[in-house]
Design an enzyme around this catalytic site. Sequence first.
Site, mmCIF file in Angstrom:
data_model
loop_
_atom_site.group_PDB
_atom_site.id
_atom_site.type_symbol
_atom_site.label_atom_id
_atom_site.label_comp_id
_atom_site.label_asym_id
_atom_site.label_seq_id
_atom_site.Cartn_x
_atom_site.Cartn_y
_atom_site.Cartn_z
ATOM 1 N N PHE A 118 -9.060 -42.609 24.540
ATOM 2 C CA PHE A 118 -8.875 -42.840 23.808
ATOM 3 C C PHE A 118 -9.416 -44.621 23.574
ATOM 4 O O PHE A 118 -10.223 -44.787 24.371
ATOM 5 C CB PHE A 118 -7.449 -43.824 23.954
ATOM 6 N N PHE A 123 -0.100 -52.181 29.833
ATOM 7 C CA PHE A 123 0.616 -51.412 29.878
ATOM 8 C C PHE A 123 1.259 -50.368 30.244
ATOM 9 O O PHE A 123 0.380 -50.752 31.695
ATOM 10 C CB PHE A 123 -0.746 -50.303 28.339
ATOM 11 N N HIS A 132 -3.684 -38.363 33.788
ATOM 12 C CA HIS A 132 -3.396 -39.671 32.816
ATOM 13 C C HIS A 132 -3.794 -40.861 33.123
ATOM 14 O O HIS A 132 -3.406 -41.094 34.431
ATOM 15 C CB HIS A 132 -1.761 -40.082 32.418
ATOM 16 N N GLU A 153 0.919 -40.778 24.061
ATOM 17 C CA GLU A 153 1.430 -41.138 25.895
ATOM 18 C C GLU A 153 1.972 -39.871 26.398
ATOM 19 O O GLU A 153 2.312 -38.915 26.324
ATOM 20 C CB GLU A 153 2.524 -41.424 25.179
ATOM 21 N N SER A 154 0.242 -38.747 27.014
ATOM 22 C CA SER A 154 0.806 -38.013 27.637
ATOM 23 C C SER A 154 0.636 -36.527 27.269
ATOM 24 O O SER A 154 -0.089 -36.590 26.447
ATOM 25 C CB SER A 154 1.940 -38.801 28.797
ATOM 26 N N GLU A 171 -6.844 -50.477 33.017
ATOM 27 C CA GLU A 171 -7.001 -51.953 32.728
ATOM 28 C C GLU A 171 -6.117 -52.034 34.308
ATOM 29 O O GLU A 171 -5.842 -51.584 34.480
ATOM 30 C CB GLU A 171 -5.614 -52.592 32.014
ATOM 31 N N CYS A 196 4.280 -41.890 28.798
ATOM 32 C CA CYS A 196 4.668 -42.976 29.471
ATOM 33 C C CYS A 196 5.125 -44.389 27.980
ATOM 34 O O CYS A 196 5.410 -44.185 26.835
ATOM 35 C CB CYS A 196 2.934 -43.079 29.454
ATOM 36 N N SER A 224 -7.191 -38.582 28.748
ATOM 37 C CA SER A 224 -5.650 -37.673 29.205
ATOM 38 C C SER A 224 -6.108 -36.774 29.084
ATOM 39 O O SER A 224 -7.116 -36.077 28.858
ATOM 40 C CB SER A 224 -4.539 -37.967 27.880
#
Lengths: 335, 335
Positions: free
Chosen positions: A226, A13, A246, A73-74, A250, A88, A232
Amino acid sequence: MNESSDDFQTDFFEGTEKLLEVWFGTRSSSECHKKYDLRIIPRTTWETMLKLVKCEIISQLSNDELDSYVLSESSMFISRDRFILKTCGTTTLLRCVNALLYIVTQYTGFDKVRDVFYSRKNYMRPELQDKPHSSFEEEAGLLDSIFKDGNAYCLGSINRDCWYLYTLQGHHINRADQTLELIMLELDPKIMSIFTQAESGSALEATRKSGIDTIYPGAKIDDFLFSPCGYSMNGLIKGDYYETIHITPEPQCSYVSFETNFPHEKYEQVISDVIRIFRPGKCVATLFASKESVASKAVRHFDDLVVVGYQQEELQMCRFKEYDLTFALFAKAPS
Amino acid sequence: MNESSDDFQTDFFEGTEKLLEVWFGTRSSSECHKKYDLRIIPRTTWETMLKLVKCEIISQLSNDELDSYVLSESSMFISRDRFILKTCGTTTLLRCVNALLYIVTQYTGFDKVRDVFYSRKNYMRPELQDKPHSSFEEEAGLLDSIFKDGNAYCLGSINRDCWYLYTLQGHHINRADQTLELIMLELDPKIMSIFTQAESGSALEATRKSGIDTIYPGAKIDDFLFSPCGYSMNGLIKGDYYETIHITPEPQCSYVSFETNFPHEKYEQVISDVIRIFRPGKCVATLFASKESVASKAVRHFDDLVVVGYQQEELQMCRFKEYDLTFALFAKAPS
């Protein structure tokens, strides 16, 4: 964030965010029946605009001066005359710029863009990005087609860790403004595991366990964990001030960003606090300060800034008409 | 320089130089029967090496510490442990790097590269360049294949006037070293006409008429006036110090570079002198200084530097391990 696969160990990601900040103003002092406030733009309009970017609103929080949105996403922050969008993954942030300018003209009295800042770190995997984000040249080309007098910069080492910036030559402003961003890589896996649903039962739990809530203790926090991992948060600090974090946890592509416009005379404490929480292998720090900002001295004397356990590998400064900017790369000192 | 066509008005010549500076040293203090001095390398060997670059030696001048060569395209300076090659046009400077390292190992006791600086301004017409000079990415890629720990930078505005630098992370040095370069564009055509054979009967005449001889009055000058136009000069100043000037006078692509490693505590005077002689529309100034240099304060306080009739449009500073670097863009102030 927004990970859909269960394959935590091998999935990639792109945590690296695109960040756009636009300041609006008026050309003349002529009377206008419309309000000079971006916050009157309805949420449904923002939602439509964000479709161009390929992301959506998850959550909203407001204080007297600022509307904040956690996105799939952010984040997005709307205040009276300042628009901030940070996204992102493979989102297509710059596809919304023309729509943004149109929306602002339709709903508000603003008829002038006073400042634009578009920035990002180099992507981990640029080949996965969609147009116009395949390269910084392409991004800058698109912005050049919209704005006059834009300058494109690359700070840091082009063939290693660098950070791109597109900004306008700078109109005369008369505001105290400052932004600190910390982009952290090669993070401690033990800390990153806090930001997985396997280890934390809720966003609040992750916020507290990690110590994120201690950075600005008085902030109103809107956090999101998430599934299966990723985190976030937007924090609203009294006034027109925010913090936002954020996290892509992984191990093979770990990435954490911290950003705030809260003014400090010295940045040693906040940088050390954030770095102590996340323990990155390396950290890109950028600090903008307008001439009127209390941070203007800090941005010029960044070389004096000490973070225990880290060394400054790179340091660059840019003098713009209305802002000073420092870019620094910190790396964990060999123990 | 080295113009072959008579079509003064429409021909294009890329004045923009590629500039390579390499410092040599030794890995150990072990005995070696070879001398630690680059100046023992024979001229014929340099001539063979320069074939790879597609240029040749026109003239030579030496003092006790420095051998200087005027080339068909710019200049070369050889001192005990420092090699400088500066070439313009469509020369292929970086094709000589492997040969240079081989030659130095063959002839001298040096077995270590202590520092590398490769730099240039963005080309006016990059599409005319031969490999590996088609792009800075390509140039940096070649250098990365030869050296470890190299960093590539871009100073200034990528989409306007910028200046590229490739340099090594920096070993510990213990020398006072400083380099000022002024890259001037959009030059006054009246002054440029001095550097044509139509107006000046000899290089000496052009040197005196322009005032170039007044920059460092004590320098030993080796100057050359090309046919039908173009000018190069190397000046040797007592010690291991040089000045070098290269001029492409054609109005459609006018370009002048000035470079010196002469140490100054303040650079106001020399920069103002050079700018007064050439009256460029804009000028990129770069100043390197090692921590031990008397210029180290000047490089950090470049924002205080005033050139009458010009304004600083851009200012960037880089902190390297052993050097500080400032990049500035001056533009003629609106009158």
